[in-house]
Write a protein that holds these residues in place. Structure first.
Motif, PDB file in Angstrom:
ATOM      1  N   SER A 237       0.864  -1.195   0.000  1.00 33.29           N
ATOM      2  CA  SER A 237       0.000   0.000   0.000  1.00 33.29           C
ATOM      3  C   SER A 237       0.895   1.238   0.000  1.00 33.29           C
ATOM      4  O   SER A 237       2.090   1.148   0.245  1.00 33.29           O
ATOM      5  CB  SER A 237      -0.910   0.013   1.224  1.00 33.29           C
ATOM      6  N   LYS A 239       0.815   3.468   2.127  1.00 31.32           N
ATOM      7  CA  LYS A 239       1.143   3.688   3.544  1.00 31.32           C
ATOM      8  C   LYS A 239       0.860   5.100   4.059  1.00 31.32           C
ATOM      9  O   LYS A 239       1.470   5.533   5.024  1.00 31.32           O
ATOM     10  CB  LYS A 239       2.611   3.313   3.815  1.00 31.32           C
ATOM     11  N   ASP A 245      -8.755   0.634   5.124  1.00 38.55           N
ATOM     12  CA  ASP A 245      -8.398  -0.395   6.116  1.00 38.55           C
ATOM     13  C   ASP A 245      -8.089  -1.736   5.469  1.00 38.55           C
ATOM     14  O   ASP A 245      -7.137  -2.419   5.835  1.00 38.55           O
ATOM     15  CB  ASP A 245      -9.538  -0.574   7.128  1.00 38.55           C
ATOM     16  N   ARG A 248      -4.748  -1.736   3.887  1.00 41.90           N
ATOM     17  CA  ARG A 248      -3.718  -1.669   4.925  1.00 41.90           C
ATOM     18  C   ARG A 248      -3.484  -3.077   5.488  1.00 41.90           C
ATOM     19  O   ARG A 248      -2.345  -3.458   5.770  1.00 41.90           O
ATOM     20  CB  ARG A 248      -4.133  -0.695   6.033  1.00 41.90           C
ATOM     21  N   ASP A 251      -1.416  -5.171   3.090  1.00 33.69           N
ATOM     22  CA  ASP A 251      -0.029  -4.720   2.914  1.00 33.69           C
ATOM     23  C   ASP A 251       0.967  -5.752   3.451  1.00 33.69           C
ATOM     24  O   ASP A 251       0.849  -6.195   4.594  1.00 33.69           O
ATOM     25  CB  ASP A 251       0.151  -3.375   3.629  1.00 33.69           C
TER      26      ASP A 251
END
Ligand SMILES: [Zn+2]
Length: 306
Positions: A237, A239, A245, A248, A251
Motif C-alpha cells: 500500500s 502507507k 483499512d 492496509r 499490505d
C-alpha cells in the motif's frame, strides 16, 4: 539461441541471487505512476472547463427564457414549453463543445497518458529486475501485442468515458432548471445550483482519471510479472492516511496472480462486510497500491540483454 536455451541462460545468470531459495521478493518497491495520474487529472479538469465556458455563454439566454416562462407571457404556460427550449439550447452547448473538443485533441492526450503510465511501469520493472536479479532487460521489451492491445483498449474506453461526461452534466442541468420552474425558484438560486452541479461533474472527471491510471498500471504490471514467470506478488500500500483499512491489512501479504483477495469494509452495524469483488493492487476503485514482484527460479523467463 532458442527459447529454452535463453531461459537456461537467464537461470544461470540469476541463480546466485537466490542463495538456495526457490523464490525471492523484489529488492525495490515499484513506484506508482504519480506523474501520469496528475497529468490525466489536469487534462480531465481542462476538458470539463471547456464545458463550463460554453455553458456560461448560454446561461443568460437560458435564464431569460426561464424568466419569460415564469412571467407567463409565452403562449403555453407549461414546463413542457420551457423544456423544449432548454433542450434546444443545451443541444447548442453540446455542438459548440464538440467543436472545442476537436481542437482540444482528447484522443491524443489520453494516448500520451497511456504512454506515460506504461513507461513508468516499464522503468519500475527494469529497476526491480536489475536491483534484484542483477540483469538488464532488452530495451524493446514492451513491444508485445498483448501490451499494445491492453493499451489500445484502455485509450478507447477512456476517451468514451470522458466524452460522455458533458452529456450527462447537461442532462442534469436541464433537470435542475425544470425542477426549479415547478418549485418557483429564483434565477440566482438556479445559477448557483448549476455551478455546483458543474463542480460535482468536474470532481467526478478527476476521480475517473485517478482511477483509470491505476487500472492501466495494474494491467501492465500483471502482464509484465506473469510474462516473466512470476506467479506471486507481495501487496504494497502507499502507507499514507488515505489507504483504506482493507488494503492496509493486505499490505505485506503475498498473493497469487491467479487468486486475488476479496475486498471488504467495516461497518458499525454489521461489522465486516465482504464485497464479493476480488482485486489485485490498483484494481479497486482509486487504489494506489502496487504489486511487488516475487521472482521464482524455476519459472523465471525475461528477455535479458546480451
Ligand atoms: Zn489500495
Amino acid at each position: 539461441m532458442d527459447n529454452t536455451q535463453h531461459q537456461e541462460a537467464v537461470k544461470a545468470a540469476v541463480r546466485p541471487k537466490f542463495y538456495g531459495h526457490p523464490s525471492i521478493k523484489s529488492k525495490t518497491v515499484p513506484h506508482y505512476p504519480t506523474t501520469a495520474e496528475r497529468e490525466f487529472r489536469r487534462i480531465a479538469g481542462a476538458y470539463m472547463r471547456l464545458l463550463n465556458e460554453e455553458l456560461k455563454k448560454k446561461l443568460p439566454e437560458m435564464m431569460a427564457e426561464y424568466a419569460k416562462e415564469r412571467r407567463g407571457d409565452s403562449r403555453f404556460d407549461e414546463s413542457r414549453d420551457l423544456d423544449a427550449k432548454l433542450r434546444q439550447m443545451l443541444q447548442e452547448v453540446a455542438v459548440a463543445l464538440e467543436r472545442r473538443v476537436a481542437e482540444f485533441g482528447l484522443d491524443k492526450k489520453v494516448e500520451q497518458i497511456a504512454t506515460m503510465t506504461r513507461n513508468t511501469a516499464l522503468r519500475e520493472w527494469k529497476r526491480s529486475v536489475k536491483d534484484t536479479l542483477g540483469i538488464d532487460l532488452l530495451d524493446d521489451y514492451f513491444k508485445g501485442d498483448l501490451y499494445e492491445e491492453a493499451i489500445r483498449r484502455w485509450v478507447a474506453e477512456n476517451v468514451l468515458k470522458i466524452k460522455s461526461l458533458p452529456t450527462e452534466t447537461l442532462g442534469d442541468m436541464r433537470q435542475i432548471v425544470l425542477e426549479s420552474y415547478i418549485k418557483g425558484r429564483s434565477i440566482r438560486d438556479i445559477q448557483k445550483e448549476i455551478q455546483e452541479q458543474y463542480n460535482v461533474s468536474k470532481r467526478k472527471a478527476q476521480l475517473l482519471a485517478r482511477d483509470q491510471v491505476a487500472t492501466l498500471n495494474a494491467q501492465v504490471t500483471k502482464l509484465q510479472q506473469q510474462d516473466a514467470g512470476c506467479s506471486k506478488y507481495r501487496w504494497s500500500s502507499s502507507k499514507d492516511s488515505r489507504v483504506r483499512d482493507c488494503h492496509r491489512a493486505l499490505d505485506g501479504k503475498v498473493f497469487s496472480w491467479d487468486d486475488p483477495p476479496e475486498m471488504w469494509y467495516d461497518t458499525k452495524e454489521k461489522g465486516r462486510v465482504y464485497t464479493g469483488r476480488r482485486c489485485h493492487p490498483g484494481e479497486d476503485y482509486c487504489c494506489r497500491c502496487v504489486a511487488i514482484p516475487v521472482f521464482d527460479l524455476e519459472t523465471i523467463d525475461v528477455p535479458m540483454k546480451g
